[in-house]
Design a protein around this motif. Structure first.
Motif, mmCIF file in Angstrom:
data_model
loop_
_atom_site.group_PDB
_atom_site.id
_atom_site.type_symbol
_atom_site.label_atom_id
_atom_site.label_comp_id
_atom_site.label_asym_id
_atom_site.label_seq_id
_atom_site.Cartn_x
_atom_site.Cartn_y
_atom_site.Cartn_z
ATOM 1 N N GLN A 1 0.495 -1.652 -0.436
ATOM 2 C CA GLN A 1 -0.057 0.156 -0.102
ATOM 3 C C GLN A 1 0.940 0.979 -0.019
ATOM 4 O O GLN A 1 1.999 1.100 0.307
ATOM 5 C CB GLN A 1 -0.850 0.047 0.567
ATOM 6 C CG GLN A 1 -2.315 -0.632 1.462
ATOM 7 C CD GLN A 1 -2.611 -0.902 2.243
ATOM 8 O OE1 GLN A 1 -2.465 -1.258 3.677
ATOM 9 N NE2 GLN A 1 -4.104 -0.815 1.929
ATOM 10 N N ALA A 2 0.589 2.130 -0.225
ATOM 11 C CA ALA A 2 1.314 3.413 -0.801
ATOM 12 C C ALA A 2 -0.260 4.920 0.711
ATOM 13 O O ALA A 2 -1.151 4.963 -0.233
ATOM 14 C CB ALA A 2 1.895 3.706 -2.190
ATOM 15 N N VAL A 3 1.267 5.403 0.045
ATOM 16 C CA VAL A 3 -0.669 6.844 0.998
ATOM 17 C C VAL A 3 0.314 8.141 0.661
ATOM 18 O O VAL A 3 1.289 8.101 0.592
ATOM 19 C CB VAL A 3 -0.556 6.984 2.307
ATOM 20 C CG1 VAL A 3 -1.285 9.015 2.873
ATOM 21 C CG2 VAL A 3 -1.122 6.027 2.466
ATOM 22 N N TYR A 4 -0.642 9.023 -0.263
ATOM 23 C CA TYR A 4 0.105 10.523 -0.827
ATOM 24 C C TYR A 4 0.422 11.138 0.625
ATOM 25 O O TYR A 4 -0.981 11.471 1.334
ATOM 26 C CB TYR A 4 0.147 10.695 -2.243
ATOM 27 C CG TYR A 4 0.085 12.357 -2.610
ATOM 28 C CD1 TYR A 4 1.458 13.004 -2.552
ATOM 29 C CD2 TYR A 4 -1.054 12.835 -3.462
ATOM 30 C CE1 TYR A 4 2.165 13.898 -3.424
ATOM 31 C CE2 TYR A 4 -0.783 14.182 -3.790
ATOM 32 C CZ TYR A 4 1.026 14.400 -3.860
ATOM 33 O OH TYR A 4 0.788 16.039 -4.498
ATOM 34 N N ILE A 5 1.288 11.501 0.710
ATOM 35 C CA ILE A 5 1.038 13.349 1.563
ATOM 36 C C ILE A 5 0.886 14.686 1.255
ATOM 37 O O ILE A 5 1.969 14.847 0.355
ATOM 38 C CB ILE A 5 1.986 13.197 2.543
ATOM 39 C CG1 ILE A 5 1.033 11.345 3.425
ATOM 40 C CG2 ILE A 5 1.571 14.330 3.591
ATOM 41 C CD1 ILE A 5 2.593 11.546 4.837
ATOM 42 N N VAL B 1 -2.007 5.332 -5.849
ATOM 43 C CA VAL B 1 -1.471 5.301 -4.086
ATOM 44 C C VAL B 1 -3.145 4.750 -3.709
ATOM 45 O O VAL B 1 -4.278 4.501 -4.386
ATOM 46 C CB VAL B 1 -1.556 6.863 -3.577
ATOM 47 C CG1 VAL B 1 -0.329 7.036 -3.822
ATOM 48 C CG2 VAL B 1 -2.390 7.842 -4.393
ATOM 49 N N ASP B 2 -3.197 4.602 -2.773
ATOM 50 C CA ASP B 2 -4.764 3.957 -1.646
ATOM 51 C C ASP B 2 -5.148 4.584 -0.704
ATOM 52 O O ASP B 2 -6.453 4.770 -1.089
ATOM 53 C CB ASP B 2 -3.873 2.695 -1.013
ATOM 54 C CG ASP B 2 -2.903 1.637 -1.794
ATOM 55 O OD1 ASP B 2 -3.935 0.625 -2.480
ATOM 56 O OD2 ASP B 2 -2.133 1.156 -1.992
ATOM 57 N N ALA B 3 -4.672 5.920 -0.514
ATOM 58 C CA ALA B 3 -4.808 7.058 -0.330
ATOM 59 C C ALA B 3 -4.172 8.098 0.103
ATOM 60 O O ALA B 3 -2.856 8.118 -0.168
ATOM 61 C CB ALA B 3 -5.416 6.446 1.743
#
Length: 414
Positions: A235-239, A302-304
């Motif tokens: 999983q990957a999350v972008y900020i 991304v996932d979130a």
């Protein structure tokens, strides 16, 4: 073909939604003259439009405390800011820029408000409003924190009346009522969202055309190896906290603490002007930090998305069915975040109760519950089905085709 005047405020979240529309108008043969600050010249000219820069620069404008994002306590605060900081400043400058020129219609930023109507009246042309956030169906600030009989509100009201009279006299136009000032200007309103996502969208008439976000490739975006997002973790999350609120190093350190032990890849867009060096030694192994990333491309992988819930970033995420963890800070962000949460596509993190555990649990909730992505997909489909910039251009063409064109050249403005 038509000659079009476009007037925008210098903010990415307002300019980016207009780019697809401008590209489409130019490709359809229209002559587009786009007014903004010098910073955006290259981006606009790349679309084939002509560019005119305001006489003041972006630094002067954005360093003005009156133009900083702030939390509304009463709608009069917003109205006064628009009158004093935007209309009084933008309109004379635009009129000077286009002296002795004629246009067939004008597209103006919704923040310019009544100022767009003034420009349309002085030019004698139809007006189209570019609306990059939610439309206010109910009176602006109906949940205001200041009571209407408070002394501060009375002073604001009197100031609004006085400054609107001054502006009307300056430009030789009728003094608007308070309702007209707080309403939505423009004969046609292009709204870059879907009627479904818009709160109470069913109550708005056909002068509001919902086109969804204007998604086009951004030629100024740097390259990024998207495959690296899933090289080590599933999983990957972008900020990203946008282009104005991205310099908070304490928030980034909070993210490091909250997420360093999660089996998730994080990609952080820190901002071109943010100095990360003071916290470079604290960056966890599961973080990739770049000053600027191609957001549209990253969102597709991304996932979130952990975001400030600005309308532009939120719309782009939902367009690609990405659920959100939202930290609304100012301006329209609480309203945007509230709508996302109401529709089940994300969760809100309270800025006043922000701890590593709170942030970590919010991310795990969105990553671990498939319903958030499902509901993001529901919204995303309505955004994609709305038609985007091609629908916006078509709506404008139909509107202008039904208007008498009587362009008036602007003479010298004093």
């Amino acid at each position: 073909m038509a000659r079009v005047l476009v007037v925008m405020i210098p903010a990415e979240g307002h300019i980016n939604p207009s780019l697809g529309l401008i590209k489409e108008l130019v490709e359809n043969g229209d002559e587009v003259v786009y007014c903004c600050t010098e910073k955006y010249r290259t981006k606009i000219e790349a679309l084939g439009a002509q560019f005119k820069a305001y006489s003041f620069n972006e630094a002067t404008l954005l360093n003005n405390p009156g133009m900083k994002p702030f939390e509304l306590k009463h709608p009069y605060q917003f109205l006064y800011m628009i009158l004093e900081k935007v209309i009084q400043r933008f309109i004379p400058d635009v009129l000077n820029l286009i002296e002795h020129e004629t246009y067939d219609y004008i597209i103006f930023d919704s923040i310019i408000g009544w100022g767009g109507q003034i420009l349309g009246e002085k030019l004698g042309i139809p007006t189209v409003c570019s609306t990059s956030t939610f439309v206010f169906v109910e009176p602006l600030g109906s949940d205001n924190q200041l009571k209407d009989d408070a002394e501060e509100v009375k002073e604001l009201y009197n100031s609004i009346v006085e400054i609107s009279q001054q502006i009307a006299s300056q430009f030789d136009v009728a003094v608007p009522s308070l309702a007209e000032l707080s309403g939505h200007s423009g004969q046609l309103k292009i709204v870059y969202t879907s009627r479904y996502f818009q709160p109470m969208g069913e109550k708005l008439d056909d002068s509001f055309v919902f086109t969804g976000p204007s998604i086009i490739p951004r030629k100024d975006a740097p390259g990024f190896a998207n495959e690296s997002l899933h090289a080590l973790y599933k999983q990957a999350v972008y900020i990203s906290m946008g282009t104005i609120l991205n310099k908070d190093l304490d928030f980034y350190k909070l993210c490091f603490t909250a997420f360093r032990d999660l089996p998730v890849q994080f990609i952080l867009s820190s901002g071109k002007d943010t100095d990360i060096e003071p916290i470079a030694d604290l960056v966890p192994d599961n973080f990739i930090i770049r000053p600027y990333v191609p957001q549209l491309e990253v969102l597709q992988c991304v996932d979130a998305f952990l975001t400030h819930a600005g309308m532009n970033s939120t719309s782009e995420a939902l367009y690609y069915d990405v659920p959100l963890i939202m930290l609304p800070l100012t301006s329209d962000q609480p309203r945007v975040a509230g709508r996302v949460q109401e529709l089940g596509a994300g969760v809100i993190v309270d800025k006043n109760n922000l701890t590593p555990d709170v942030l970590r649990n919010a991310v795990l909730e969105v990553l671990g519950n498939a319903s958030y992505r499902e509901q993001a997909g529901v919204i995303g489909k309505t955004l994609r089905d709305a038609g985007g910039y091609k629908q916006a251009a078509s709506a404008i063409k139909n509107f202008i085709g039904n208007q008498p064109l009587s362009a008036t050249p602007i003479s010298s403005f004093e």
